[in-house]
Write a protein that holds these residues in place. Sequence first.
Motif, PDB file in Angstrom:
ATOM      1  N   SER A 258      -2.941  -7.891  -4.902  1.00  0.00           N
ATOM      2  CA  SER A 258      -2.295  -7.541  -3.638  1.00  0.00           C
ATOM      3  C   SER A 258      -1.263  -8.591  -3.261  1.00  0.00           C
ATOM      4  O   SER A 258      -1.418  -9.780  -3.584  1.00  0.00           O
ATOM      5  CB  SER A 258      -3.381  -7.471  -2.566  1.00  0.00           C
TER       6      SER A 258
ATOM      7  N   TYR B 109     -11.342 -10.779   2.164  1.00  0.00           N
ATOM      8  CA  TYR B 109     -10.840  -9.739   1.251  1.00  0.00           C
ATOM      9  C   TYR B 109      -9.736 -10.318   0.366  1.00  0.00           C
ATOM     10  O   TYR B 109      -9.768 -10.197  -0.864  1.00  0.00           O
ATOM     11  CB  TYR B 109     -10.302  -8.521   2.040  1.00  0.00           C
TER      12      TYR B 109
ATOM     13  N   LEU C  99     -15.724   5.399 -13.081  1.00  0.00           N
ATOM     14  CA  LEU C  99     -16.957   4.813 -12.541  1.00  0.00           C
ATOM     15  C   LEU C  99     -16.695   4.487 -11.072  1.00  0.00           C
ATOM     16  O   LEU C  99     -15.787   3.704 -10.761  1.00  0.00           O
ATOM     17  CB  LEU C  99     -17.321   3.524 -13.299  1.00  0.00           C
ATOM     18  N   ASP C 100     -17.472   5.115 -10.193  1.00  0.00           N
ATOM     19  CA  ASP C 100     -17.285   4.881  -8.751  1.00  0.00           C
ATOM     20  C   ASP C 100     -18.627   5.055  -8.077  1.00  0.00           C
ATOM     21  O   ASP C 100     -19.371   5.991  -8.409  1.00  0.00           O
ATOM     22  CB  ASP C 100     -16.251   5.886  -8.194  1.00  0.00           C
ATOM     23  N   ASN C 101     -18.953   4.169  -7.128  1.00  0.00           N
ATOM     24  CA  ASN C 101     -20.228   4.330  -6.411  1.00  0.00           C
ATOM     25  C   ASN C 101     -20.052   5.181  -5.153  1.00  0.00           C
ATOM     26  O   ASN C 101     -21.001   5.351  -4.382  1.00  0.00           O
ATOM     27  CB  ASN C 101     -20.851   2.963  -6.074  1.00  0.00           C
ATOM     28  N   LEU C 102     -18.850   5.678  -4.915  1.00  0.00           N
ATOM     29  CA  LEU C 102     -18.521   6.554  -3.774  1.00  0.00           C
ATOM     30  C   LEU C 102     -18.801   5.880  -2.435  1.00  0.00           C
ATOM     31  O   LEU C 102     -19.032   6.549  -1.437  1.00  0.00           O
ATOM     32  CB  LEU C 102     -19.260   7.905  -3.886  1.00  0.00           C
TER      33      LEU C 102
ATOM     34  N   LYS D 233      -9.127 -11.308  -3.981  1.00  0.00           N
ATOM     35  CA  LYS D 233      -8.012 -10.988  -4.883  1.00  0.00           C
ATOM     36  C   LYS D 233      -7.517 -12.258  -5.566  1.00  0.00           C
ATOM     37  O   LYS D 233      -7.302 -12.290  -6.786  1.00  0.00           O
ATOM     38  CB  LYS D 233      -6.863 -10.307  -4.122  1.00  0.00           C
TER      39      LYS D 233
ATOM     40  N   TYR E 155      -8.307   6.235  -3.126  1.00  0.00           N
ATOM     41  CA  TYR E 155      -6.924   6.627  -2.811  1.00  0.00           C
ATOM     42  C   TYR E 155      -5.966   6.376  -3.994  1.00  0.00           C
ATOM     43  O   TYR E 155      -5.360   7.318  -4.525  1.00  0.00           O
ATOM     44  CB  TYR E 155      -6.494   5.844  -1.564  1.00  0.00           C
TER      45      TYR E 155
ATOM     46  N   SER F 280      -6.128  -4.506  -9.863  1.00  0.00           N
ATOM     47  CA  SER F 280      -5.476  -4.227  -8.575  1.00  0.00           C
ATOM     48  C   SER F 280      -5.471  -5.479  -7.725  1.00  0.00           C
ATOM     49  O   SER F 280      -6.447  -5.769  -7.031  1.00  0.00           O
ATOM     50  CB  SER F 280      -6.306  -3.228  -7.770  1.00  0.00           C
TER      51      SER F 280
ATOM     52  N   ALA G 142     -12.283   7.434  -7.723  1.00  0.00           N
ATOM     53  CA  ALA G 142     -12.332   8.498  -6.709  1.00  0.00           C
ATOM     54  C   ALA G 142     -11.566   8.109  -5.445  1.00  0.00           C
ATOM     55  O   ALA G 142     -11.386   8.928  -4.556  1.00  0.00           O
ATOM     56  CB  ALA G 142     -13.794   8.812  -6.357  1.00  0.00           C
TER      57      ALA G 142
ATOM     58  N   PHE H 149      -9.887  -0.669 -10.122  1.00  0.00           N
ATOM     59  CA  PHE H 149      -9.572  -0.476  -8.705  1.00  0.00           C
ATOM     60  C   PHE H 149     -10.771  -0.769  -7.811  1.00  0.00           C
ATOM     61  O   PHE H 149     -10.594  -0.993  -6.608  1.00  0.00           O
ATOM     62  CB  PHE H 149      -9.211   0.996  -8.425  1.00  0.00           C
ATOM     63  N   ALA H 150     -11.985  -0.660  -8.351  1.00  0.00           N
ATOM     64  CA  ALA H 150     -13.171  -0.667  -7.476  1.00  0.00           C
ATOM     65  C   ALA H 150     -13.240  -1.958  -6.673  1.00  0.00           C
ATOM     66  O   ALA H 150     -13.128  -3.054  -7.223  1.00  0.00           O
ATOM     67  CB  ALA H 150     -14.442  -0.505  -8.318  1.00  0.00           C
ATOM     68  N   GLY H 151     -13.444  -1.801  -5.378  1.00  0.00           N
ATOM     69  CA  GLY H 151     -13.577  -2.967  -4.518  1.00  0.00           C
ATOM     70  C   GLY H 151     -13.554  -2.518  -3.072  1.00  0.00           C
ATOM     71  O   GLY H 151     -13.095  -1.423  -2.760  1.00  0.00           O
TER      72      GLY H 151
HETATM   73  P1  NAD Z   1     -10.269   2.939  -1.936  1.00  0.00           P
HETATM   74  O1  NAD Z   1     -11.329   2.368  -1.060  1.00  0.00           O
HETATM   75  O2  NAD Z   1      -9.731   4.276  -1.599  1.00  0.00           O
HETATM   76  O3  NAD Z   1     -10.763   2.947  -3.453  1.00  0.00           O
HETATM   77  C1  NAD Z   1     -11.653   1.997  -3.956  1.00  0.00           C
HETATM   78  C2  NAD Z   1     -12.759   2.754  -4.661  1.00  0.00           C
HETATM   79  O4  NAD Z   1     -13.698   1.819  -5.210  1.00  0.00           O
HETATM   80  C3  NAD Z   1     -13.555   3.670  -3.730  1.00  0.00           C
HETATM   81  O5  NAD Z   1     -13.609   4.958  -4.305  1.00  0.00           O
HETATM   82  C4  NAD Z   1     -14.946   3.040  -3.662  1.00  0.00           C
HETATM   83  O6  NAD Z   1     -15.968   4.000  -3.511  1.00  0.00           O
HETATM   84  C5  NAD Z   1     -15.006   2.310  -4.988  1.00  0.00           C
HETATM   85  N1  NAD Z   1     -15.902   1.130  -5.028  1.00  0.00           N
HETATM   86  C6  NAD Z   1     -15.955   0.093  -4.156  1.00  0.00           C
HETATM   87  N2  NAD Z   1     -16.871  -0.802  -4.567  1.00  0.00           N
HETATM   88  C7  NAD Z   1     -17.410  -0.324  -5.712  1.00  0.00           C
HETATM   89  C8  NAD Z   1     -18.406  -0.805  -6.601  1.00  0.00           C
HETATM   90  N3  NAD Z   1     -19.062  -1.940  -6.374  1.00  0.00           N
HETATM   91  N4  NAD Z   1     -18.709  -0.061  -7.700  1.00  0.00           N
HETATM   92  C9  NAD Z   1     -18.078   1.120  -7.932  1.00  0.00           C
HETATM   93  N5  NAD Z   1     -17.124   1.615  -7.120  1.00  0.00           N
HETATM   94  C10 NAD Z   1     -16.796   0.900  -6.020  1.00  0.00           C
HETATM   95  O7  NAD Z   1      -9.092   1.851  -1.995  1.00  0.00           O
HETATM   96  P2  NAD Z   1      -7.621   1.967  -2.610  1.00  0.00           P
HETATM   97  O8  NAD Z   1      -6.661   1.879  -1.480  1.00  0.00           O
HETATM   98  O9  NAD Z   1      -7.536   3.080  -3.552  1.00  0.00           O
HETATM   99  O10 NAD Z   1      -7.547   0.585  -3.368  1.00  0.00           O
HETATM  100  C11 NAD Z   1      -7.831   0.460  -4.751  1.00  0.00           C
HETATM  101  C12 NAD Z   1      -7.724  -1.004  -5.138  1.00  0.00           C
HETATM  102  O11 NAD Z   1      -6.406  -1.477  -4.825  1.00  0.00           O
HETATM  103  C13 NAD Z   1      -8.681  -1.919  -4.376  1.00  0.00           C
HETATM  104  O12 NAD Z   1      -9.129  -2.923  -5.262  1.00  0.00           O
HETATM  105  C14 NAD Z   1      -7.812  -2.528  -3.300  1.00  0.00           C
HETATM  106  O13 NAD Z   1      -8.280  -3.788  -2.906  1.00  0.00           O
HETATM  107  C15 NAD Z   1      -6.490  -2.645  -4.030  1.00  0.00           C
HETATM  108  N6  NAD Z   1      -5.330  -2.690  -3.136  1.00  0.00           N
HETATM  109  C16 NAD Z   1      -5.185  -1.712  -2.194  1.00  0.00           C
HETATM  110  C17 NAD Z   1      -4.106  -1.769  -1.317  1.00  0.00           C
HETATM  111  C18 NAD Z   1      -3.946  -0.726  -0.241  1.00  0.00           C
HETATM  112  O14 NAD Z   1      -3.244  -0.989   0.733  1.00  0.00           O
HETATM  113  N7  NAD Z   1      -4.539   0.456  -0.358  1.00  0.00           N
HETATM  114  C19 NAD Z   1      -3.175  -2.808  -1.418  1.00  0.00           C
HETATM  115  C20 NAD Z   1      -3.364  -3.784  -2.398  1.00  0.00           C
HETATM  116  C21 NAD Z   1      -4.453  -3.718  -3.244  1.00  0.00           C
END
Ligand code: NAD
Length: 338
Positions: free
Chosen positions: A124, A149, A30-33, A153, A11, A122, A9, A80-82
């Motif tokens: 970084s 953070y 699967l997302d905890n939102l 990774k 970005y 995912s 859910a 992606f979750a994190g």
């Molecule tokens: P985001 O926060 O928009 O998406 C992460 C999603 O994971 C969220 O919807 C959140 O609700 C969910 N989430 C978090 N912990 C959870 C858990 N324990 N169980 C279930 N769901 C969980 O972030 P994003 O920008 O879409 O990033 C996605 C991934 O890419 C992340 O792992 C982030 O670290 C990695 N990343 C992001 C970037 C960036 O700049 N956006 C750069 C490098 C890596």
Amino acid sequence: MAILVTGGAGYIGSHTIVELFGEGYDVVVLDNLSNSCEKSLERVEEITGKKPKFYKGDIADREVLSEIFEKESIESCIHFAGLKAVGESVAKPLEYYMNNISGSLVLFDEMRKHNVKNIIFSSSATVYGDPAFVPITEECPKGEITNPYGQTKGMLEQILTDMYKADPEWNIILLRYFNPIGAHESGRIGENPNGIPNNLMPYITQVAVGKRECLGVFGDDYDTEDGTCIRDYIHVVDLALGHVKSVKKLEDKPGLKVYNLGTGVGSSVLDVVNTFVKASGVDVPYEMKPRRAGDVPVNFCDATKAKEELGWVAKRDLYKMCEDSWRWQSNNPNGYEE
Ligand code: NAD
Ligand code: WQD
């Protein structure tokens, strides 16, 4: 067969689902939102005509994971979750290690139990620290990571590598993203940060839309052409397409692979501001501020390996990234809140 998208859910997840649907894949989310809302998935449906099957739950919850693996026929996982806010991770290290590390360990263990051993993770560019050289290739040694953070990774890359060494039945692709910005061309999905944005593009768009007064530019005395830091900004749709290529790569059982996903082009903070002003037609007042702790001066990648092995190249330029970020922000000044 379906792909389990944890954090779907969010970005990058929501944009990736659009592209997965475009290639005919089935998706289970699967997302905890904790950092998103279900509305993003409704918007995915608006764009594609399809809604992924959604489980609201945590990656650390064995029950929900078992249910998913037993009910859905999952062939691979995009993880992606994190939690992802650098500054917050310094203030709340335990929460970050618990959520990102403990949660991922449970996910990996449940995948193994259910014999699903294909995963895209995912990662970084942060794992390179202050890079030993630019453009950064995947062979560049990992550097000193300055925040919890980023440590999560680096640690998760190591854990997945050790899992592969012990059991080569795993197929694991570590994707090191550079700086994702932009939004889907429709303007219906995009980045939706909570509170004051930490990252450059959401800050710029919030100034442009009138939610914040002025952008602070962190440091103008770096050893770069205009004195501001250089980054490799990548359009989130190109990034999403990199995941589709990686899913296809998993079908060839590649073992363990690492790819940089970036454009290979470095842009300064002022390049981004100036391009945004051109693309949006809106002024963005800014003022110079001191350097931000932990920022590396120059960071951009060599994405040749992804081109050769995945057949993937980022096609959207900085102007397009700015145009699409602005369409999303101006059409949705309060993100998904209507
Ligand atoms: P985001 O926060 O928009 O998406 C992460 C999603 O994971 C969220 O919807 C959140 O609700 C969910 N989430 C978090 N912990 C959870 C858990 N324990 N169980 C279930 N769901 C969980 O972030 P994003 O920008 O879409 O990033 C996605 C991934 O890419 C992340 O792992 C982030 O670290 C990695 N990343 C992001 C970037 C960036 O700049 N956006 C750069 C490098 C890596
Ligand atoms: C970009 C440039 C800032 C905000 C971070 C994470 C990294 C990865 C991507 C997840 C820098 C400058 C920023 C502002 C500014 N995320 N800036 N004013 O720091 O390159 O990378 O996001 O994995 O791990 O560290 O991105 O967008 O925060 O900053 O001048 O208000 O913009 O100093 O030079 P960064 P960013």
